[in-house]
Design a protein around this motif. Structure first.
Motif, PDB file in Angstrom:
ATOM      1  N   VAL A   1     -11.151  20.066  12.155  1.00  0.00           N
ATOM      2  CA  VAL A   1     -10.071  21.053  11.976  1.00  0.00           C
ATOM      3  C   VAL A   1      -9.955  21.476  10.515  1.00  0.00           C
ATOM      4  N   VAL A   2     -11.020  21.264   9.756  1.00  0.00           N
ATOM      5  CA  VAL A   2     -10.964  21.514   8.315  1.00  0.00           C
ATOM      6  C   VAL A   2     -10.546  22.950   8.006  1.00  0.00           C
ATOM      7  N   ASP A   3     -10.924  23.901   8.868  1.00  0.00           N
ATOM      8  CA  ASP A   3     -10.570  25.299   8.613  1.00  0.00           C
ATOM      9  C   ASP A   3      -9.074  25.571   8.750  1.00  0.00           C
ATOM     10  N   GLU A   4      -8.338  24.643   9.366  1.00  0.00           N
ATOM     11  CA  GLU A   4      -6.895  24.804   9.521  1.00  0.00           C
ATOM     12  C   GLU A   4      -6.122  24.202   8.352  1.00  0.00           C
ATOM     13  N   MET A   5      -6.835  23.583   7.425  1.00  0.00           N
ATOM     14  CA  MET A   5      -6.184  22.917   6.306  1.00  0.00           C
ATOM     15  C   MET A   5      -5.894  23.897   5.170  1.00  0.00           C
ATOM     16  N   PRO A   6      -4.824  23.613   4.405  1.00  0.00           N
ATOM     17  CA  PRO A   6      -4.565  24.439   3.216  1.00  0.00           C
ATOM     18  C   PRO A   6      -5.739  24.372   2.238  1.00  0.00           C
ATOM     19  N   THR A   7      -6.021  25.478   1.605  1.00  0.00           N
ATOM     20  CA  THR A   7      -7.053  25.513   0.564  1.00  0.00           C
ATOM     21  C   THR A   7      -6.417  25.182  -0.784  1.00  0.00           C
ATOM     22  N   ASP A   8      -7.112  24.379  -1.571  1.00  0.00           N
ATOM     23  CA  ASP A   8      -6.651  24.032  -2.909  1.00  0.00           C
ATOM     24  C   ASP A   8      -5.277  23.353  -2.905  1.00  0.00           C
ATOM     25  N   PRO A   9      -5.073  22.306  -2.069  1.00  0.00           N
ATOM     26  CA  PRO A   9      -3.803  21.573  -2.134  1.00  0.00           C
ATOM     27  C   PRO A   9      -3.691  20.814  -3.446  1.00  0.00           C
ATOM     28  N   ASP A  10      -2.479  20.416  -3.787  1.00  0.00           N
ATOM     29  CA  ASP A  10      -2.283  19.642  -5.016  1.00  0.00           C
ATOM     30  C   ASP A  10      -2.751  18.205  -4.847  1.00  0.00           C
ATOM     31  N   PHE A  11      -2.595  17.661  -3.627  1.00  0.00           N
ATOM     32  CA  PHE A  11      -2.823  16.229  -3.416  1.00  0.00           C
ATOM     33  C   PHE A  11      -3.360  16.026  -2.003  1.00  0.00           C
ATOM     34  N   ILE A  12      -4.481  15.330  -1.879  1.00  0.00           N
ATOM     35  CA  ILE A  12      -5.004  14.925  -0.578  1.00  0.00           C
ATOM     36  C   ILE A  12      -4.948  13.405  -0.510  1.00  0.00           C
ATOM     37  N   LEU A  13      -4.297  12.900   0.526  1.00  0.00           N
ATOM     38  CA  LEU A  13      -4.080  11.464   0.684  1.00  0.00           C
ATOM     39  C   LEU A  13      -4.955  10.942   1.816  1.00  0.00           C
TER      40      LEU A  13
ATOM     41  N   ALA B   1       8.215  10.525   5.107  1.00  0.00           N
ATOM     42  CA  ALA B   1       9.620  10.138   5.278  1.00  0.00           C
ATOM     43  C   ALA B   1      10.051   9.190   4.166  1.00  0.00           C
ATOM     44  N   ALA B   2       9.172   8.249   3.808  1.00  0.00           N
ATOM     45  CA  ALA B   2       9.497   7.312   2.723  1.00  0.00           C
ATOM     46  C   ALA B   2       9.595   8.039   1.393  1.00  0.00           C
ATOM     47  N   TYR B   3       8.724   9.016   1.179  1.00  0.00           N
ATOM     48  CA  TYR B   3       8.754   9.785  -0.065  1.00  0.00           C
ATOM     49  C   TYR B   3      10.030  10.619  -0.151  1.00  0.00           C
ATOM     50  N   ALA B   4      10.407  11.237   0.953  1.00  0.00           N
ATOM     51  CA  ALA B   4      11.644  12.025   0.983  1.00  0.00           C
ATOM     52  C   ALA B   4      12.857  11.136   0.729  1.00  0.00           C
ATOM     53  N   ALA B   5      12.829   9.914   1.272  1.00  0.00           N
ATOM     54  CA  ALA B   5      13.961   8.995   1.123  1.00  0.00           C
ATOM     55  C   ALA B   5      14.188   8.591  -0.324  1.00  0.00           C
ATOM     56  N   GLN B   6      13.122   8.626  -1.125  1.00  0.00           N
ATOM     57  CA  GLN B   6      13.286   8.272  -2.543  1.00  0.00           C
ATOM     58  C   GLN B   6      13.442   9.524  -3.420  1.00  0.00           C
TER      59      GLN B   6
ATOM     60  N   ARG C   1       0.843  -1.197   0.000  1.00  0.00           N
ATOM     61  CA  ARG C   1       0.000   0.000   0.000  1.00  0.00           C
ATOM     62  C   ARG C   1       0.879   1.248   0.000  1.00  0.00           C
ATOM     63  N   ARG C   2       1.907   1.248   0.825  1.00  0.00           N
ATOM     64  CA  ARG C   2       2.820   2.394   0.883  1.00  0.00           C
ATOM     65  C   ARG C   2       3.557   2.566  -0.443  1.00  0.00           C
ATOM     66  N   GLN C   3       3.933   1.451  -1.071  1.00  0.00           N
ATOM     67  CA  GLN C   3       4.626   1.533  -2.352  1.00  0.00           C
ATOM     68  C   GLN C   3       3.718   2.129  -3.426  1.00  0.00           C
ATOM     69  N   LEU C   4       2.476   1.721  -3.422  1.00  0.00           N
ATOM     70  CA  LEU C   4       1.520   2.276  -4.386  1.00  0.00           C
ATOM     71  C   LEU C   4       1.398   3.784  -4.210  1.00  0.00           C
ATOM     72  N   VAL C   5       1.280   4.236  -2.961  1.00  0.00           N
ATOM     73  CA  VAL C   5       1.151   5.674  -2.707  1.00  0.00           C
ATOM     74  C   VAL C   5       2.417   6.404  -3.148  1.00  0.00           C
TER      75      VAL C   5
END
Length: 224
Positions: free
Chosen positions: A76-88, A33-38, A5-9
């Motif tokens: 906490v939705v109001d604390e989230m960035p608006t219009d992010p590129d990717f929501i996981l 952390a895994a994404y940064a490592a690659q 699952r992590r590899q797919l993401v």
């Protein structure tokens, strides 16, 4: 299952190379952390995690531009960035008490180009099909003992997941599967050592080729 699952993401993140990322729930192992490592990078990565334990683990990461907000996304939705590129939203939608409330809150923060990635266990996975053929379950969407122990109140197939996403004004433009798993988690545990990583990697690729029987399914959607 967690590994693949992590590899797919990671594969999906590498394809989009998003700059602003929101992750709903993180668990104990940081996808960032895994994404940064690659070699992956970002301008802003925000994790929303209700658990004190997992929030503390996330805060201990020394990752650049990495923010942790403790709480349920809906609260906490109001604390989230608006219009992010990717929501996981990985391995979560089938666990929350009110999946529609979560999706409604997520949609609030999406812009025209935001990609929402959702993955969940598949009701029509090969191991559930086998269980039905053996007479162990009557309905592929039955809540198993494992589902109950993990407080998972629902099981999706691709049709269910698509219908729910579309009901929130989202259009699915990509879908797929993660790992064909012939047997239960417990029965699968010794197989990587017995059969070798090559066989497991083959089952992962087979999940991509045959998502309808994969252990888990995923969809990616944008605003309609």
């Amino acid at each position: 299952m967690v590994r693949y699952r992590r590899q797919l993401v990671l594969n999906r993140l590498a394809e989009y190379a998003p700059k602003v990322i929101v992750e709903v729930g993180c668990g104990s192992e940081m996808q960032a952390a895994a994404y940064a490592a690659q070699g992956g990078s970002w301008e802003s990565w925000t994790v929303v995690e209700p658990s004190q334990e997992f929030s503390d683990i996330a805060r201990r990461n020394e990752l650049p531009n990495f923010n942790v907000v403790q709480g349920f996304f809906e609260d906490v939705v109001d604390e989230m960035p608006t219009d992010p590129d990717f929501i996981l939203c990985s391995g979560l939608l089938h666990e929350v008490p009110d999946a529609d409330r979560l999706l409604s809150s997520v949609r609030e923060r999406m812009g025209r180009n935001t990609v929402l990635h959702v993955n969940v266990p598949n009701a029509r996975s090969m191991h559930r099909l086998l269980a039905r053929s053996m007479g162990l379950i009557l309905d592929l969407k039955s809540i198993s003992a494992r589902n109950k122990s993990l407080q998972q109140p629902r099981v999706y197939d691709l049709e269910d997941l698509t219908d729910q996403m579309e009901g929130h004004g989202l259009t699915i433009f990509k879908q797929g599967g993660i790992l064909v798993k012939p047997f239960t988690h417990k029965q699968m545990e010794p197989l990587p050592e017995m059969l070798g990583r090559e066989v497991m990697d083959g089952l992962f690729r087979l999940g991509e080729e045959m998502p309808e029987i994969a252990s888990e399914i995923y969809v990616e959607a944008r605003l309609r």
